[in-house]
Design a protein around this motif. Sequence first.
Motif, PDB file in Angstrom:
ATOM      1  N   GLY A 112      62.650  47.914  57.283  1.00 27.59           N
ATOM      2  CA  GLY A 112      63.203  47.774  55.939  1.00 27.59           C
ATOM      3  C   GLY A 112      63.594  46.343  55.639  1.00 27.59           C
ATOM      4  O   GLY A 112      63.334  45.824  54.539  1.00 27.59           O
ATOM      5  N   LEU A 113      64.224  45.677  56.599  1.00 28.18           N
ATOM      6  CA  LEU A 113      64.596  44.270  56.425  1.00 28.18           C
ATOM      7  C   LEU A 113      63.360  43.412  56.176  1.00 28.18           C
ATOM      8  O   LEU A 113      63.353  42.544  55.294  1.00 28.18           O
ATOM      9  CB  LEU A 113      65.346  43.792  57.666  1.00 28.18           C
ATOM     10  CG  LEU A 113      65.669  42.299  57.740  1.00 28.18           C
ATOM     11  CD1 LEU A 113      66.642  41.901  56.625  1.00 28.18           C
ATOM     12  CD2 LEU A 113      66.245  41.937  59.113  1.00 28.18           C
ATOM     13  N   VAL A 114      62.314  43.649  56.954  1.00 25.74           N
ATOM     14  CA  VAL A 114      61.082  42.868  56.801  1.00 25.74           C
ATOM     15  C   VAL A 114      60.491  43.051  55.409  1.00 25.74           C
ATOM     16  O   VAL A 114      60.089  42.076  54.755  1.00 25.74           O
ATOM     17  CB  VAL A 114      60.064  43.277  57.889  1.00 25.74           C
ATOM     18  CG1 VAL A 114      58.698  42.648  57.602  1.00 25.74           C
ATOM     19  CG2 VAL A 114      60.562  42.873  59.268  1.00 25.74           C
ATOM     20  N   LEU A 115      60.435  44.282  54.926  1.00 25.68           N
ATOM     21  CA  LEU A 115      59.869  44.540  53.608  1.00 25.68           C
ATOM     22  C   LEU A 115      60.684  43.882  52.497  1.00 25.68           C
ATOM     23  O   LEU A 115      60.118  43.317  51.544  1.00 25.68           O
ATOM     24  CB  LEU A 115      59.779  46.053  53.367  1.00 25.68           C
ATOM     25  CG  LEU A 115      58.668  46.778  54.128  1.00 25.68           C
ATOM     26  CD1 LEU A 115      58.843  48.280  54.013  1.00 25.68           C
ATOM     27  CD2 LEU A 115      57.297  46.360  53.596  1.00 25.68           C
ATOM     28  N   VAL A 116      62.000  43.928  52.611  1.00 25.09           N
ATOM     29  CA  VAL A 116      62.850  43.306  51.601  1.00 25.09           C
ATOM     30  C   VAL A 116      62.636  41.796  51.577  1.00 25.09           C
ATOM     31  O   VAL A 116      62.462  41.185  50.504  1.00 25.09           O
ATOM     32  CB  VAL A 116      64.332  43.649  51.854  1.00 25.09           C
ATOM     33  CG1 VAL A 116      65.241  42.791  50.982  1.00 25.09           C
ATOM     34  CG2 VAL A 116      64.592  45.130  51.592  1.00 25.09           C
ATOM     35  N   VAL A 117      62.629  41.178  52.752  1.00 23.29           N
ATOM     36  CA  VAL A 117      62.441  39.718  52.822  1.00 23.29           C
ATOM     37  C   VAL A 117      61.064  39.337  52.293  1.00 23.29           C
ATOM     38  O   VAL A 117      60.910  38.369  51.532  1.00 23.29           O
ATOM     39  CB  VAL A 117      62.644  39.222  54.261  1.00 23.29           C
ATOM     40  CG1 VAL A 117      62.287  37.742  54.370  1.00 23.29           C
ATOM     41  CG2 VAL A 117      64.078  39.453  54.717  1.00 23.29           C
ATOM     42  N   TYR A 118      60.046  40.089  52.700  1.00 25.98           N
ATOM     43  CA  TYR A 118      58.678  39.770  52.272  1.00 25.98           C
ATOM     44  C   TYR A 118      58.553  39.843  50.749  1.00 25.98           C
ATOM     45  O   TYR A 118      57.971  38.937  50.118  1.00 25.98           O
ATOM     46  CB  TYR A 118      57.695  40.735  52.930  1.00 25.98           C
ATOM     47  CG  TYR A 118      56.279  40.601  52.414  1.00 25.98           C
ATOM     48  CD1 TYR A 118      55.424  39.629  52.918  1.00 25.98           C
ATOM     49  CD2 TYR A 118      55.807  41.440  51.399  1.00 25.98           C
ATOM     50  CE1 TYR A 118      54.133  39.496  52.435  1.00 25.98           C
ATOM     51  CE2 TYR A 118      54.523  41.306  50.903  1.00 25.98           C
ATOM     52  CZ  TYR A 118      53.682  40.343  51.425  1.00 25.98           C
ATOM     53  OH  TYR A 118      52.411  40.201  50.933  1.00 25.98           O
ATOM     54  N   THR A 119      59.075  40.900  50.146  1.00 27.82           N
ATOM     55  CA  THR A 119      58.943  41.035  48.693  1.00 27.82           C
ATOM     56  C   THR A 119      59.804  40.012  47.947  1.00 27.82           C
ATOM     57  O   THR A 119      59.441  39.591  46.851  1.00 27.82           O
ATOM     58  CB  THR A 119      59.305  42.458  48.240  1.00 27.82           C
ATOM     59  OG1 THR A 119      60.561  42.853  48.820  1.00 27.82           O
ATOM     60  CG2 THR A 119      58.244  43.443  48.670  1.00 27.82           C
ATOM     61  N   CYS A 120      60.914  39.603  48.524  1.00 30.19           N
ATOM     62  CA  CYS A 120      61.709  38.548  47.899  1.00 30.19           C
ATOM     63  C   CYS A 120      60.954  37.214  47.912  1.00 30.19           C
ATOM     64  O   CYS A 120      61.067  36.413  46.976  1.00 30.19           O
ATOM     65  CB  CYS A 120      63.045  38.393  48.617  1.00 30.19           C
ATOM     66  SG  CYS A 120      64.226  39.719  48.292  1.00 30.19           S
ATOM     67  N   ILE A 121      60.174  36.975  48.963  1.00 28.27           N
ATOM     68  CA  ILE A 121      59.404  35.737  49.054  1.00 28.27           C
ATOM     69  C   ILE A 121      58.203  35.768  48.120  1.00 28.27           C
ATOM     70  O   ILE A 121      57.935  34.800  47.393  1.00 28.27           O
ATOM     71  CB  ILE A 121      58.937  35.502  50.509  1.00 28.27           C
ATOM     72  CG1 ILE A 121      60.137  35.219  51.410  1.00 28.27           C
ATOM     73  CG2 ILE A 121      57.934  34.348  50.580  1.00 28.27           C
ATOM     74  CD1 ILE A 121      59.786  35.134  52.894  1.00 28.27           C
ATOM     75  N   ILE A 134      64.367  52.041  61.532  1.00 25.87           N
ATOM     76  CA  ILE A 134      64.121  51.910  60.098  1.00 25.87           C
ATOM     77  C   ILE A 134      64.750  50.646  59.530  1.00 25.87           C
ATOM     78  O   ILE A 134      64.228  50.061  58.577  1.00 25.87           O
ATOM     79  CB  ILE A 134      64.637  53.150  59.328  1.00 25.87           C
ATOM     80  CG1 ILE A 134      64.221  53.066  57.863  1.00 25.87           C
ATOM     81  CG2 ILE A 134      66.137  53.328  59.495  1.00 25.87           C
ATOM     82  CD1 ILE A 134      64.538  54.310  57.071  1.00 25.87           C
ATOM     83  N   ALA A 135      65.842  50.179  60.134  1.00 26.56           N
ATOM     84  CA  ALA A 135      66.528  48.994  59.614  1.00 26.56           C
ATOM     85  C   ALA A 135      65.649  47.749  59.718  1.00 26.56           C
ATOM     86  O   ALA A 135      65.583  46.943  58.778  1.00 26.56           O
ATOM     87  CB  ALA A 135      67.841  48.780  60.369  1.00 26.56           C
ATOM     88  N   LEU A 136      64.957  47.574  60.845  1.00 28.13           N
ATOM     89  CA  LEU A 136      64.141  46.369  61.009  1.00 28.13           C
ATOM     90  C   LEU A 136      62.921  46.364  60.090  1.00 28.13           C
ATOM     91  O   LEU A 136      62.683  45.355  59.401  1.00 28.13           O
ATOM     92  CB  LEU A 136      63.722  46.222  62.477  1.00 28.13           C
ATOM     93  CG  LEU A 136      64.872  45.968  63.460  1.00 28.13           C
ATOM     94  CD1 LEU A 136      64.340  45.834  64.883  1.00 28.13           C
ATOM     95  CD2 LEU A 136      65.662  44.732  63.073  1.00 28.13           C
TER      96      LEU A 136
END
Length: 578
Positions: free
Chosen positions: A215-224, A211-213
Motif C-alpha cells: 500500500g505504501l508503495v502504491l501511494v508513493v508511486y501514484t503521488c510521483i 498489506i502496509a508495504l
Amino acid sequence: MLQREAQRPPLISHDVPLPRYRPLATGNAYLMWIAVFVGVALVLWFGTLGLRHLVGPDEGRYAEISREMLTTGDWVTIRYNALKYFEKPPFHMWATAVAYALFGIGEWQARLTVALAGLLGIVMTMLATWRWFGPRAAAFAGLALLAAPMWSVAAHFNTLDMTLAGVMSCILACMLIAQHPDNTASQRRTWMLASWAAMGVAILTKGLVGIALPGLVLVVYTCITRDWNLWRRLYLLPGAALMMAISAPWFYLVSTRNPEFLHFFFIHEHWQRYTSNLHARGGPIVYFVPLILGGFLPWIGLFPRICAAIRLPAAHRRTTFRPALMAGVWAIAIFTFFSLSHSKLPGYIVPVFPALGILAGVALDKIDARAWRKQLMGMAVLTSCGLLASPVVATLNANHTPNMFWRAYAIWAALAFVLMLLSIAVSFLLLHRGVLRSVAVYALGMYVGFTVALLGHETVGGPASGASLAPQVKQILTPGMKLYALEMLDHTLPFYVGHPLTMVGSADELTFGAEMEPQRAVPDIATFAKDWAGKAPALAVMSPQTYLELSPALRFYVVDRDWRRVVVSNRPVPLPSR
C-alpha cells in the motif's frame, strides 16, 4: 579525447523508446548450456539445505514450533516449548509442518520452505521482467538475484523474513504483469487477483506489513506519477475480499480461542515494536545501508545504472505505467519504512532485493562489453581485498563463540574469495563470447562462493547447535519426562531431542506465554529445586555458569555437555559409551 567521450553510449537512453525485448540466442548448444547452468544452480540450491546444523535463535525456533504443531495437531494456537507464542502468524510454520509430514523431521525439511520461497522470488522476478523488458533482461534479473548474497543466503536460513520476501516478490511481480497494456481485461483481473492473494499470504506470514508495504508503495508511486487511473486497475473490492478470505479465518479462530491474542499481536508486536525499542533491537537510521551494499555486493558497481533505470519513461507507447519506476519505489519505500522503525533486524530488508533484481536486469541488458569489463575489474579489486582480509576472521571472539571456531571458519572465508576470483577470471575470458555468458559465469561463481562461505559457517554454528548432545539425551529422555531449561531459552536443542523445554525462571521471549499459562512453566529456582528432588525422573539444561552456581546445592548428574550448555539428570543413569 573529447571525440572518444562523445562516442560512448549513455548508461540508458531517455530519447529512444525502450524496445520491448532483445531475443536470446537459440540453438541446441545454447539450450544445453542453459540446462547445465540451471541444473548446477538447482543442485546447489536444494542439495546444501541439510549440510549445516540449525542456528539459533530463528532457525531452531521456527523448526521447533513447526515440529510441535505437527505432533500436537493444533494448527491454530501457535506454541513454542508448549507455551503460547503469538509474535508471528502461522503460514511459514504451516508450510514447514507440511514438509515434515511429507518428508520427515530434519534440517533440510526445516529449510525447505525458505528455499522454495527464494526460488519462487527468482522465478517471479524473471517473469515480470520478461513481460516488460524481454527474455534477455529477465535472464539478467534472475542472475542478479541468484548472486545477491542477501537473497541466496537468506533462502538457506529458516526464518520468516525469506518466506515473506518470496511472497512479496509475487505481489510485486503479479501487479507489474497485470499492468501490461497487451493484457486482456480477463488477464489483468487474474494477475491482480493473484497479487491480492499473495497479500493475504503475506499477512499470514508476518502480519500487517503484508498489506502496509505494498500500500505504501502504491501511494508513493501514484503521488510521483499522478497516475490515479492505476487505482481503477487494481480491482480493489474483489481483491480485498480475496485477501480477507485467505487471511481472516485464522485470525478469527485464534482470537476466539485465545482472547489475549488481538492486543498482544496488533498492539505489542506491531505498533509498539515499530514505534519503540521494546525488544532492544534499535539501530541508527543508516542501519540497512551496509546490508543493501553487502547484500547486493556482486552488482554494487551497477548502482548508477540502476538509478538511471528507475528514471526510464513508460516502457510501452500504449501506457503511462512505468514498471522500472514502480520497482524503484518498491525498493526505496520499503528501505525507508524499516529505516525509520525503532526495531531493526537484518532480515527485514530482504523484500527489497527482487525490485533491485528487476532494475539490475534492465541495467545489464543495456551494458556493453567495455562497461562490463570495468565492473569485473572493480569486483576483482574488492574480492582481492576480501581475500587479504580473511585472516581477520581468525581473530574473532564474537557472539560468545570461542575463537577456535572462528579460526576454522577463516579457511572457508578465504576459499570463498578464491572461488569468486576464479569466476571473475573466467568471466573475463568468456567476454568475447558475449556479455550474457560472461555475466552468467560471474553470477554462478559469486553464488558458489557465497554458498561455500555459508557451508563453512558450520564450523561456528554446528558446535553451538547442541546436536552433538542429542544422542545421549534422547537415550534417557522419555515422552512424559520434564526437560527443564534453567534461566536460558535454548533455541536449537529442543528440535534435536524432539522434546519441548519447561522454562524455569526467566522465560526470555516466552514470558508472555508463561504468564498466560503459568502451570506450564516454573517461576523460580526454588520451585524447581522442589520438583527436581521429587520421585519423577527429569533432565535439565543450563549454561556452564549456572551449573557451577547450582551444583553445590542441587543433585546434578551430568548427562553431556558442550561449550554452551550442560545437560543433567536428577538421578544416576547408565550412560552408553560414545
